[in-house]
Design a protein around this motif. Structure first.
Motif, PDB file in Angstrom:
ATOM      1  N   ARG A  41     -12.675   4.027   6.683  1.00 14.90           N
ATOM      2  CA  ARG A  41     -12.538   4.592   5.330  1.00 14.90           C
ATOM      3  C   ARG A  41     -12.759   6.111   5.331  1.00 14.90           C
ATOM      4  O   ARG A  41     -12.119   6.831   4.591  1.00 14.90           O
ATOM      5  CB  ARG A  41     -13.534   3.930   4.371  1.00 14.90           C
ATOM      6  N   CYS A  58      -9.639   7.731   6.815  1.00 13.03           N
ATOM      7  CA  CYS A  58      -8.500   7.678   5.876  1.00 13.03           C
ATOM      8  C   CYS A  58      -8.787   8.411   4.568  1.00 13.03           C
ATOM      9  O   CYS A  58      -7.996   8.314   3.624  1.00 13.03           O
ATOM     10  CB  CYS A  58      -8.131   6.237   5.565  1.00 13.03           C
ATOM     11  N   SER A  59      -9.927   9.089   4.519  1.00 13.56           N
ATOM     12  CA  SER A  59     -10.267   9.883   3.337  1.00 13.56           C
ATOM     13  C   SER A  59     -10.457   9.034   2.073  1.00 13.56           C
ATOM     14  O   SER A  59     -10.364   9.541   0.960  1.00 13.56           O
ATOM     15  CB  SER A  59      -9.173  10.923   3.098  1.00 13.56           C
ATOM     16  N   ILE A  60     -10.744   7.745   2.259  1.00 17.09           N
ATOM     17  CA  ILE A  60     -11.025   6.891   1.088  1.00 17.09           C
ATOM     18  C   ILE A  60     -12.421   7.231   0.573  1.00 17.09           C
ATOM     19  O   ILE A  60     -12.648   7.283  -0.619  1.00 17.09           O
ATOM     20  CB  ILE A  60     -10.920   5.394   1.477  1.00 17.09           C
ATOM     21  N   ILE A  61     -13.326   7.476   1.518  1.00 14.60           N
ATOM     22  CA  ILE A  61     -14.671   7.940   1.140  1.00 14.60           C
ATOM     23  C   ILE A  61     -14.987   9.213   1.924  1.00 14.60           C
ATOM     24  O   ILE A  61     -14.385   9.457   2.975  1.00 14.60           O
ATOM     25  CB  ILE A  61     -15.763   6.871   1.393  1.00 14.60           C
ATOM     26  N   VAL A  69      -1.902   2.965   7.937  1.00 12.70           N
ATOM     27  CA  VAL A  69      -3.114   2.129   7.888  1.00 12.70           C
ATOM     28  C   VAL A  69      -2.804   0.677   7.517  1.00 12.70           C
ATOM     29  O   VAL A  69      -1.990   0.403   6.628  1.00 12.70           O
ATOM     30  CB  VAL A  69      -4.084   2.646   6.783  1.00 12.70           C
ATOM     31  N   LEU A  79      -5.386  -2.070   6.245  1.00 13.35           N
ATOM     32  CA  LEU A  79      -6.799  -2.250   5.938  1.00 13.35           C
ATOM     33  C   LEU A  79      -7.215  -3.709   6.043  1.00 13.35           C
ATOM     34  O   LEU A  79      -6.381  -4.614   5.895  1.00 13.35           O
ATOM     35  CB  LEU A  79      -7.089  -1.723   4.531  1.00 13.35           C
ATOM     36  N   ASP A  83      -8.171  -7.219   5.201  1.00 16.13           N
ATOM     37  CA  ASP A  83      -7.936  -8.051   4.025  1.00 16.13           C
ATOM     38  C   ASP A  83      -7.054  -7.356   2.990  1.00 16.13           C
ATOM     39  O   ASP A  83      -7.100  -7.682   1.794  1.00 16.13           O
ATOM     40  CB  ASP A  83      -9.292  -8.364   3.364  1.00 16.13           C
ATOM     41  N   GLY A 136      -3.817  -5.818   0.837  1.00 16.63           N
ATOM     42  CA  GLY A 136      -2.672  -6.472   0.209  1.00 16.63           C
ATOM     43  C   GLY A 136      -1.591  -5.461  -0.079  1.00 16.63           C
ATOM     44  O   GLY A 136      -1.754  -4.265   0.163  1.00 16.63           O
ATOM     45  N   LEU A 137      -0.471  -5.978  -0.578  1.00 10.88           N
ATOM     46  CA  LEU A 137       0.604  -5.101  -1.033  1.00 10.88           C
ATOM     47  C   LEU A 137       1.010  -5.576  -2.426  1.00 10.88           C
ATOM     48  O   LEU A 137       0.447  -6.535  -2.948  1.00 10.88           O
ATOM     49  CB  LEU A 137       1.783  -5.153  -0.056  1.00 10.88           C
ATOM     50  N   LEU A 163       2.457  -5.781   6.218  1.00 15.41           N
ATOM     51  CA  LEU A 163       1.414  -4.745   6.159  1.00 15.41           C
ATOM     52  C   LEU A 163       1.526  -3.817   7.379  1.00 15.41           C
ATOM     53  O   LEU A 163       1.380  -2.604   7.259  1.00 15.41           O
ATOM     54  CB  LEU A 163       0.031  -5.396   6.111  1.00 15.41           C
ATOM     55  N   GLN A 194       4.611  -1.601   6.774  1.00 17.32           N
ATOM     56  CA  GLN A 194       4.439  -0.453   5.874  1.00 17.32           C
ATOM     57  C   GLN A 194       3.684   0.684   6.559  1.00 17.32           C
ATOM     58  O   GLN A 194       3.858   1.850   6.210  1.00 17.32           O
ATOM     59  CB  GLN A 194       3.776  -0.866   4.544  1.00 17.32           C
TER      60      GLN A 194
END
Lengths: 244, 392
Positions: free
Chosen positions: A50, A53-56, A83, A85, A87, A89-90, A147, A150
């Motif tokens: 995370r 990926c700059s999520i946090i 990425v 991740l 679990d 989803g799309l 996934l 993508q």
């Protein structure tokens, strides 16, 4: 020959309340390498991903993707990362193809290249039959392939896969592993897992992470030697201090 | 940034329009369900009242006065029936719509006492009681005139004052009042309902399906992701009340004649002008933008669709409360009422349709909605920037 560093993680720290989730993580991934991040549940693998990926935002430390700092130029760094991740989803009401197209557009992939790439990915991943189906109508194995698709459609220098085989049945796991075997030659992959056999089969090098710290890193042979173990599973259990 | 907003907006619209629930809230409710369920009861009740007044009512007369019986028989609105059961049973079984008891006259008294027994819960019974009252008052007047004549007093002495009630509002204003009440209420509710599913789905729904985290890994600023989602919410919050207003106006063209006149035709086109339409659209747009921001601030804090619905339920109730007070706010409300969100939109709609709206009210409404919108957007933006909120 020493290959160029694609991902450099140095002194990464992150705290959530009383929990020190990451406590000084350092590792590098080189071009064309499949680097494994191995650890028990809650070890800090997903938090590390995370942060990359700059999520946090990490509390401390630095992350560079192909020399671009995630902290100071996150959008430029994210253009270089595909990425999958844990679990993840799309969009369920979009078809497999529409989902891949959307992610490619959001990553700024040139419109003229998108269809061509989707064709090629569907061919590689064996998705031709399912590309026009809504995501929600696909099996778990095929969802996981989409996934992966993508993430590949943006043709990133760095591919990050967080537990991509979790929850899949044995044949589906095998399919995903075979696919990774195919694509690992062409790009750098950071692969997070807690399945020993997968790590042993796929990873060129790996880091064992526990309680937010890297307790060992190197090739499977180097780690086994360091731990004085016969195989990776035994080494892992010794290194994370859970070997009876 | 703009390209990112556009892509997210398009994605939200596309996925929302493929969802049956969104289509139901966006089209079916405003254009069919609400108008039908508002108009149908009104038409049924109005029609029933009219029929009860027009048809002859069954009345049981318990009296020793043949003269009074003749008066009842002479009325074409009353049909005398024989009371074979108890009065209560006869009313309950609808064998009679009301029972009239006339007590015997004491020899030294000038007054006859009558009791009208009716069932106020039944339209036909209420109408029958009205008709009986009319016949009795006509009969009383006749007796009084006879008695005065015996005393040598002329009939004209009975009248010392003549008065009547007149409606100071024109018919268009009355129409505007009814329409303003009904449409104002449904416009606000329509906006809430129209955007709720989309906002929830694009925030808490994405968290639940784990797609929001993936979206945060695309090289687009978070503000652009939020704005794309927000604009989709605004679009639905704007379209839904307009469709609601259309549906309700169509429905009103059926129901208003029943309510304000007695079945004649009513011209609704006189109520609205292009200028008024522009003001209404502007105010609805601002309200929609405020509602979407408010819903987004709340919904993004939930981690599932269901939790977001629970969080947003009180908001729906808060919006409904002013509707209750709207009926007691006068046609020319005090200025401060135009600073209250949602209430101001309902009052403005009503005032515009009644032609009683001061120019300053539009200014106050626009200004107040803008301030609330900016505040709500700041909250939404703060929520969207928080790791804790996005990953809870």
């Amino acid at each position: 020959m020493i290959r160029e560093v694609v991902l450099r993680v140095e002194g990464l720290r992150k705290r959530f309340g009383d929990v020190q989730a990451l406590d000084g993580i350092d590792f590098t991934c080189r071009r064309g390498e499949l680097f494994g991040l191995l650890g028990p549940n809650g070890a800090g693998k997903t938090t590390t991903i995370r942060c990359i990926c700059s999520i946090i935002k990490p509390d401390d430390g630095s992350i560079e993707v192909e020399g671009v700092s995630v902290a100071s130029n996150p959008l430029m760094a994210l253009k270089k990362i595909g990425v999958v991740l844990e679990d993840g989803g799309l969009y369920e009401r979009l078809t497999a193809e529409e989902n891949m197209k959307l992610l490619a557009q959001l990553h700024g992939v040139d419109g003229s290249l998108i269809d061509e790439r989707i064709d090629s990915i569907c061919d590689t991943l064996g998705l031709d039959e399912y590309r026009k189906r809504q995501f929600k109508k696909l099996s778990k194995g095929n969802k996981q392939k989409i996934l992966l698709g993508q993430a590949l459609v943006i043709d990133p220098p760095l591919l990050i896969l967080d537990e991509p085989t979790i929850g899949l049945d044995v044949p589906a796991q095998k399919v995903i592993r075979d696919l990774l075997g195919k694509i690992k030659k062409e790009r750098t992959i950071l692969y997070s897992t807690h399945i020993m056999s997968e790590a042993e089969e796929l990873c060129d090098r790996l880091a064992i992470i526990d309680h937010g710290r890297i307790v060992a890193q190197g090739t499977v042979a180097e780690i086994c030697r360091k731990a004085g173990a016969r195989n990776l599973e035994q080494a892992f259990l010794k290194l994370v201090g859970r070997y009876a | 940034m703009l390209k990112g907003i556009g892509l997210i907006f398009r994605k939200e619209m596309w996925t929302a329009l493929r969802e049956r629930r969104t289509l139901i809230f966006l089209f079916l409710f405003p254009l069919l369900v609400w108008p039908v369920f508002t108009v149908l009861p009104m038409l049924l009740i109005g029609g029933k009242e009219q029929r009860a007044q027009a048809q002859s009512s069954k009345v049981a007369l318990v009296s020793a006065y043949p003269e009074l019986e003749k008066e009842f028989e002479a009325s074409d609105k009353l049909q005398l029936v024989r009371l074979e059961d108890s009065a209560a049973a006869a009313l309950q079984q609808r064998k009679t719509h009301c029972v009239v008891y006339v007590d015997s006259l004491a020899s030294d008294s000038l007054v006859t006492y009558a009791r009208i027994l009716y069932d106020p819960t039944q339209t036909e019974s209420r109408a029958a009681a009205d008709k009986v009252e009319l016949v009795l008052s006509q009969y009383e007047r006749k007796i009084v005139i006879e008695r005065l004549a015996q005393q040598g007093v002329p009939e004209r002495m009975l009248k010392a004052l003549s008065y009547r009630r007149e409606n100071a509002m024109g018919q268009n204003q009355m129409l505007g009042y009814f329409l303003g009440l009904i449409i104002g209420m449904f416009v606000v509710m329509g906006s809430m309902m129209g955007s709720m599913a989309v906002v929830i789905d694009s925030t808490a729904g994405e968290k639940e399906r784990k797609t929001l985290e993936l979206l945060l890994t695309v090289p687009i600023p978070r503000r652009a992701i939020m704005m794309g989602k927000y604009l989709a919410g605004v679009t639905f919050a704007f379209i839904s009340p307009i469709l609601t207003a259309l549906g309700m106006s169509l429905a009103a063209s059926f129901v208003v004649p029943v309510l304000v006149s007695s079945g004649g035709s009513v011209d609704l086109s006189g109520l609205i002008s292009p200028g008024k339409i522009l003001i209404i659209l502007l105010v609805i747009l601002l309200m929609a933008a405020f509602i979407a921001a408010l819903q987004m601030t709340v919904a993004v804090r939930a981690h599932s669709n269901r939790q977001a619905q629970t969080y947003l339920a009180p908001l729906n109730i808060i919006v409904v409360i002013p509707i209750i007070f709207l009926q007691i706010i006068p046609a020319l409300p005090p200025n401060w009422t135009f600073f209250i969100p949602f209430v101001n939109v309902m009052l403005l709609l009503r005032g515009l349709l009644m032609d009683t709206l001061p120019g300053s009210a539009v200014l106050y409404t626009v200004a107040s909605n803008l301030v609330f919108l900016i505040l709500a957007l700041r909250f939404a933006s703060r929520s969207f920037g928080s790791e804790e909120v996005l990953l809870n």
